[in-house]
Design a protein around this motif. Sequence first.
Motif, mmCIF file in Angstrom:
data_model
loop_
_atom_site.group_PDB
_atom_site.id
_atom_site.type_symbol
_atom_site.label_atom_id
_atom_site.label_comp_id
_atom_site.label_asym_id
_atom_site.label_seq_id
_atom_site.Cartn_x
_atom_site.Cartn_y
_atom_site.Cartn_z
ATOM 1 N N TRP A 197 0.984 -1.300 0.170
ATOM 2 C CA TRP A 197 0.037 -0.082 -0.146
ATOM 3 C C TRP A 197 0.954 1.295 0.002
ATOM 4 N N LYS A 198 2.243 1.098 0.035
ATOM 5 C CA LYS A 198 3.013 2.223 -0.099
ATOM 6 C C LYS A 198 4.303 1.977 -0.907
ATOM 7 N N ASP A 199 5.003 2.760 -1.471
ATOM 8 C CA ASP A 199 6.085 2.730 -2.171
ATOM 9 C C ASP A 199 7.102 2.090 -1.542
ATOM 10 N N GLU A 200 7.468 2.316 -0.397
ATOM 11 C CA GLU A 200 8.647 1.994 0.525
ATOM 12 C C GLU A 200 8.604 0.359 0.510
ATOM 13 N N GLN A 201 7.381 -0.154 0.342
ATOM 14 C CA GLN A 201 7.228 -1.750 0.275
ATOM 15 C C GLN A 201 7.583 -2.291 -1.227
ATOM 16 N N ILE A 202 8.012 -1.552 -2.049
ATOM 17 C CA ILE A 202 8.207 -2.030 -3.208
ATOM 18 C C ILE A 202 9.550 -2.874 -3.412
ATOM 19 N N ALA A 203 10.718 -2.180 -2.920
ATOM 20 C CA ALA A 203 12.166 -2.739 -3.052
ATOM 21 C C ALA A 203 12.128 -4.209 -2.287
ATOM 22 N N PRO A 204 11.845 -4.345 -1.101
ATOM 23 C CA PRO A 204 12.108 -5.825 -0.571
ATOM 24 C C PRO A 204 11.305 -6.833 -1.631
ATOM 25 N N PHE A 205 10.288 -6.453 -2.191
ATOM 26 C CA PHE A 205 9.627 -7.412 -3.125
ATOM 27 C C PHE A 205 10.281 -7.361 -4.385
ATOM 28 N N ALA A 206 11.042 -6.436 -4.904
ATOM 29 C CA ALA A 206 11.805 -6.502 -6.058
ATOM 30 C C ALA A 206 13.209 -7.485 -5.651
ATOM 31 N N ARG A 207 13.581 -7.778 -4.567
ATOM 32 C CA ARG A 207 14.666 -8.159 -4.258
ATOM 33 C C ARG A 207 14.389 -9.746 -4.500
ATOM 34 N N ILE A 208 13.257 -10.149 -3.832
ATOM 35 C CA ILE A 208 12.493 -11.610 -4.105
ATOM 36 C C ILE A 208 12.226 -11.908 -5.548
ATOM 37 N N VAL A 209 11.508 -10.818 -6.251
ATOM 38 C CA VAL A 209 11.429 -11.087 -7.953
ATOM 39 C C VAL A 209 12.583 -11.422 -8.608
ATOM 40 N N ASP A 210 13.684 -10.653 -8.205
ATOM 41 C CA ASP A 210 14.910 -10.862 -9.048
ATOM 42 C C ASP A 210 15.609 -11.987 -8.814
ATOM 43 N N PHE A 211 15.409 -12.664 -7.504
ATOM 44 C CA PHE A 211 16.099 -13.985 -7.176
ATOM 45 C C PHE A 211 15.191 -15.243 -7.942
ATOM 46 N N LEU A 212 14.015 -14.828 -8.013
ATOM 47 C CA LEU A 212 13.044 -15.933 -8.747
ATOM 48 C C LEU A 212 13.297 -16.159 -9.918
ATOM 49 N N HIS A 213 13.461 -14.920 -10.712
ATOM 50 C CA HIS A 213 13.715 -14.684 -12.142
ATOM 51 C C HIS A 213 15.151 -15.322 -12.183
ATOM 52 N N ARG B 86 -15.234 2.968 -3.793
ATOM 53 C CA ARG B 86 -14.006 3.647 -4.811
ATOM 54 C C ARG B 86 -12.630 3.455 -4.076
ATOM 55 N N ASN B 87 -12.622 3.740 -2.860
ATOM 56 C CA ASN B 87 -11.297 3.715 -2.163
ATOM 57 C C ASN B 87 -10.728 2.419 -2.533
ATOM 58 N N VAL B 88 -11.336 1.228 -2.233
ATOM 59 C CA VAL B 88 -11.013 -0.070 -2.448
ATOM 60 C C VAL B 88 -10.353 -0.309 -3.907
ATOM 61 N N ILE B 89 -11.443 0.081 -4.918
ATOM 62 C CA ILE B 89 -10.829 -0.122 -6.351
ATOM 63 C C ILE B 89 -9.551 0.798 -6.613
ATOM 64 N N ASP B 90 -9.445 1.814 -5.997
ATOM 65 C CA ASP B 90 -8.271 2.832 -6.332
ATOM 66 C C ASP B 90 -6.787 2.115 -5.532
ATOM 67 N N ALA B 91 -7.393 1.544 -4.544
ATOM 68 C CA ALA B 91 -6.104 0.668 -3.706
ATOM 69 C C ALA B 91 -5.589 -0.400 -4.466
ATOM 70 N N PHE B 92 -6.566 -1.157 -5.188
ATOM 71 C CA PHE B 92 -6.062 -2.058 -6.055
ATOM 72 C C PHE B 92 -5.292 -1.745 -7.115
ATOM 73 N N VAL B 93 -5.701 -0.794 -7.756
ATOM 74 C CA VAL B 93 -4.959 0.005 -8.674
ATOM 75 C C VAL B 93 -3.496 0.602 -8.491
ATOM 76 N N ALA B 94 -3.576 0.966 -7.353
ATOM 77 C CA ALA B 94 -2.143 1.589 -6.900
ATOM 78 C C ALA B 94 -1.213 0.357 -6.419
ATOM 79 N N SER B 95 -1.656 -0.688 -6.187
ATOM 80 C CA SER B 95 -0.950 -1.620 -5.659
ATOM 81 C C SER B 95 -0.281 -2.247 -6.837
ATOM 82 N N ALA B 96 -1.236 -2.691 -7.988
ATOM 83 C CA ALA B 96 -0.797 -3.192 -9.182
ATOM 84 C C ALA B 96 0.307 -2.277 -9.659
ATOM 85 N N ILE B 97 0.131 -1.265 -9.830
ATOM 86 C CA ILE B 97 1.194 -0.270 -10.212
ATOM 87 C C ILE B 97 2.624 -0.576 -9.330
#
Length: 376
Positions: free
Chosen positions: A74-90, A160-171
């Motif tokens: 739900w926030k940009d700061e959470q992206i980097a730890p996921f990216a580390r996992i994704v890179d290893f899976l790849h 509407r906030n729920v829909i917007d939250a799914f969109v932001a998380s997908a981005i």
Amino acid sequence: MSQLFSPITLRGLTLRNRTVVAPMCQYSAQDGFANDWHFAHLGRFAIGGFGLVILEATAVVAEGRISYADLGLWKDEQIAPFARIVDFLHSQGAAAGIQLAHAGRKAATPVPWRNGFDETDAEKAALHFESWTPVAPSAVIHAEGKNFTAPEALDEAGIRNVIDAFVASAIRADKAGFDTVEIHAAHGYLLNQFLSPLANKRTDQYGGSRENRMRLLLEVVDAVRAVWPEDKPLVVRLSITDWHPEGWSVEDSVALTRELKTRGVDAIDASSGGFEGAVVPVGPEYQVALATAVRKEGGLPSMAVGLLGDVLRAEAIVADGHADFIALARGALDEPNWPVHARHALGAEDYSLWPKQTARVRERDRALGHRHFKTA
């Protein structure tokens, strides 16, 4: 040639085989952030040869977590730890998926291995403990006396906030490098709550008829598909049936799948259940027929999941057209190397699915006369 270990392409993504790790909550995050446990837990499945590894239910808002220890995006700061996992899976040849979720009225529950909310004050501080009032389609508690909290009904602004939250998380998921997003509309969580008459008692455009109860999921899908890259597949996890006479049915899921297909969904992760009062016939392959129904009648590729560890049966399910993917959850926890072992059991003599760092396995097999090195 094994059908289970043949490649499959969805949009611009080609998976090396049809084996999938289904999402499994680990209840090990703080403030939604992935950590070393998630890295090690998920990385071993890529090492073990799975084609697609889907991360656990990842909340699109903080109050959408099943527990305070769930992952979030739900926030940009959470992206980097996921990216580390994704890179290893790849790096190990696996594709990476993430399940975006909102728990609805099943949020704010205890971590399952604790005795309810028994955290000490010191533990609460260390674990980033939080509690909150859940939201739902209707102000109806999931179950009494089982550590659930009475929810507040969402108004249209909240929807509407729920829909917007799914969109932001997908981005954010795209920025982290995920190959696919799975929208969680199963297991009695928020989007499933809107689908099912067991939880949805609304009288507005989001309640009543099946068309109205489908509305929120379809709006989420439309909004996510609009921002999710065109060459990346979009998956939806459905409870194909509530296993309840007054609940959502296979017929409903077939109709929904047909609609999801027109809106750019590429596959259905076919699960079931999630509500009190369900009578679930649990046993080997108990959900395969559900995957078959949405595949053959709904017209989308499907993932079969649920007690599917038998290798020969898994091969037959794919080869006979009952499902396009075999997804393991608890079976993968028990045997993270299931794909490399299953491939040998289906007749493969080469060790190409094993990482190069594990080449000594072949020499061990030769020395011991294991696998195709057996002599009469």
